[in-house]
Enzyme design. Sequence first.
Site, PDB file in Angstrom:
ATOM      1  N   ILE A 215      39.921 -26.958 -29.619  1.00 44.04           N
ATOM      2  CA  ILE A 215      40.303 -26.867 -31.037  1.00 44.04           C
ATOM      3  C   ILE A 215      39.299 -26.008 -31.801  1.00 44.04           C
ATOM      4  O   ILE A 215      39.661 -25.148 -32.603  1.00 44.04           O
ATOM      5  CB  ILE A 215      40.389 -28.287 -31.654  1.00 44.04           C
ATOM      6  CG1 ILE A 215      41.368 -29.136 -30.840  1.00 44.04           C
ATOM      7  CG2 ILE A 215      40.802 -28.227 -33.120  1.00 44.04           C
ATOM      8  CD1 ILE A 215      41.312 -30.619 -31.135  1.00 44.04           C
TER       9      ILE A 215
ATOM     10  N   ASN B 247      35.899 -41.515 -24.125  1.00 42.61           N
ATOM     11  CA  ASN B 247      34.441 -41.358 -24.118  1.00 42.61           C
ATOM     12  C   ASN B 247      33.835 -42.313 -25.146  1.00 42.61           C
ATOM     13  O   ASN B 247      34.559 -43.039 -25.821  1.00 42.61           O
ATOM     14  CB  ASN B 247      34.047 -39.901 -24.387  1.00 42.61           C
ATOM     15  CG  ASN B 247      34.577 -39.430 -25.714  1.00 42.61           C
ATOM     16  OD1 ASN B 247      34.190 -39.924 -26.756  1.00 42.61           O
ATOM     17  ND2 ASN B 247      35.500 -38.469 -25.672  1.00 42.61           N
TER      18      ASN B 247
ATOM     19  N   LYS C 212      31.963 -20.117 -28.496  1.00 38.72           N
ATOM     20  CA  LYS C 212      33.106 -20.626 -29.289  1.00 38.72           C
ATOM     21  C   LYS C 212      33.320 -19.826 -30.576  1.00 38.72           C
ATOM     22  O   LYS C 212      34.325 -19.938 -31.225  1.00 38.72           O
ATOM     23  CB  LYS C 212      32.896 -22.099 -29.604  1.00 38.72           C
ATOM     24  CG  LYS C 212      32.715 -22.955 -28.349  1.00 38.72           C
ATOM     25  CD  LYS C 212      33.229 -24.352 -28.544  1.00 38.72           C
ATOM     26  CE  LYS C 212      32.997 -25.172 -27.296  1.00 38.72           C
ATOM     27  NZ  LYS C 212      33.886 -26.318 -27.200  1.00 38.72           N
TER      28      LYS C 212
HETATM   29  O1  C5P Z   1      32.514 -27.700 -25.210  1.00 42.22           O
HETATM   30  P1  C5P Z   1      32.106 -28.933 -25.915  1.00 42.22           P
HETATM   31  O2  C5P Z   1      33.097 -30.051 -25.782  1.00 42.22           O
HETATM   32  O3  C5P Z   1      30.743 -29.424 -25.565  1.00 42.22           O
HETATM   33  O4  C5P Z   1      32.032 -28.513 -27.451  1.00 42.22           O
HETATM   34  C1  C5P Z   1      31.801 -29.423 -28.458  1.00 42.22           C
HETATM   35  C2  C5P Z   1      32.392 -28.937 -29.736  1.00 42.22           C
HETATM   36  O5  C5P Z   1      33.688 -28.416 -29.525  1.00 42.22           O
HETATM   37  C3  C5P Z   1      32.590 -30.076 -30.727  1.00 42.22           C
HETATM   38  O6  C5P Z   1      32.487 -29.526 -32.012  1.00 42.22           O
HETATM   39  C4  C5P Z   1      33.995 -30.525 -30.418  1.00 42.22           C
HETATM   40  O7  C5P Z   1      34.573 -31.185 -31.532  1.00 42.22           O
HETATM   41  C5  C5P Z   1      34.688 -29.232 -30.106  1.00 42.22           C
HETATM   42  N1  C5P Z   1      35.763 -29.332 -29.126  1.00 42.22           N
HETATM   43  C6  C5P Z   1      37.063 -29.113 -29.529  1.00 42.22           C
HETATM   44  N2  C5P Z   1      38.079 -29.155 -28.632  1.00 42.22           N
HETATM   45  C7  C5P Z   1      37.831 -29.416 -27.331  1.00 42.22           C
HETATM   46  C8  C5P Z   1      36.513 -29.634 -26.900  1.00 42.22           C
HETATM   47  C9  C5P Z   1      35.500 -29.595 -27.824  1.00 42.22           C
HETATM   48  O8  C5P Z   1      37.284 -28.909 -30.735  1.00 42.22           O
HETATM   49  N3  C5P Z   1      38.817 -29.454 -26.469  1.00 42.22           N
END
Ligand code: C5P
Length: 413
Positions: free
Chosen positions: A317, A221, A353
Amino acid sequence: MSVEKRVLLIVSGGIAAYKSLELVRNLKNAGIAIRCILTPGGARFVTTLSLATLSEDKVYEDLFSVADQGGIGHIELSRDADLLVVAPATADIIAKMRAGIADDLATAALLATNKPVLIAPAMNVRMWVHEATQENMAILNDRGVNIIGPDEGDMACGEYGMGRMSEPDAITIAIKKLFQETNSRDTALICKSNQKLAGKKALVTSGPTHEPLDPVRYIANRSSGRQGHAIAAALAKKGADTVMISGPTNLSDPIGVTVRRVGSAVEMFEACKRELPADIVVCAAAVADWRALHPTDKKIKKDGVVPTLELTQNPDILSFLSQSISNRPRLVVGFAAETGSVVDKALDKLARKKCDWMIANDVSVGTQTFGGTKNTVHIVDQNGIENWPEMSKESIGDRLADRIANHLNTDHD
Ligand code: C5P
């Protein structure tokens, strides 16, 4: 009645010295008294007369001059100031500061001082990224020296990269901020005020992740890592023992931060788990949501058939860390990079989350958030929404580190 603050500005020998003239003017306009030391190198770029005229004071140049030493020597010069500022700070003066060399008036004043010091590095990009300079900077940072910049951009030598001195306006703001923090002419210890997160461990994720399809192709990305790197740098500046798990980026490592490089989301997840326990977690990485279910060891051949990609979900994460039972960090902060109603989506994500704060930002086409130098964010937590104006990603890092320090230093348990 507020006491007039006094800056001792050391102008060392770099082309950015011309910007120091504007810095002197800014500080005078802000009612800050300024006295200048001009190094022999600095004197090749700006004149004594310009500095003396703008600072409305004598300019000090020579460690062994009867006139300079007779009036006021290196000890008095640093004793008389509330803050020492080195702008520009060349690779050479930085190395001397690290080593404690005092072979001219500027370095003698720096070694003799017990006052806070702010340096604004300025040099060619390769000199900046050189291990020697980076090691010197890490040590100065550990000693509590305040650092502003350098910035990324076109350089006088015709190259592009990190190494430009921060703009005089930004240095002026940093100086005013340091004065607010120290708020005393008698600050004896170097930058104690900067160590509000001493003893805390911070974990920051930054950058994109690369999800391999085969040995040469991957899904990625547009994240540059700038925001995550700036947050890690700001937390480290505040004294946190900071580890940054970074996906692939072109940025140099932030000063004072332990950097662990990873490629994929799964690697980032494993690296984060290895760093627990931590007091503070900021998940600023743009982690890929999906990865290829069956990445191949050999390059996928173009044999006329368009391949179909089977994807599977990556571990989340942020959710994992927020909901971990045995090792939950005291403060978990996530980012919601969204398009459209960013705050609503961030509120939803906060609940889903289960992190403590969600930082919403708009990454719609045209906002230049991904890859750009500025950001506009909204901090969403259980108390409501805090809207921050547009500012540099570095300023967001500093302000967030302040908010985190204030939060942890107030009893919220
Ligand atoms: O669900 P989304 O990707 O939009 O959420 C964004 C937040 O979740 C950010 O803080 C990103 O670093 C974290 N994230 C994560 N692991 C993932 C996807 C997103 O820690 N697989």
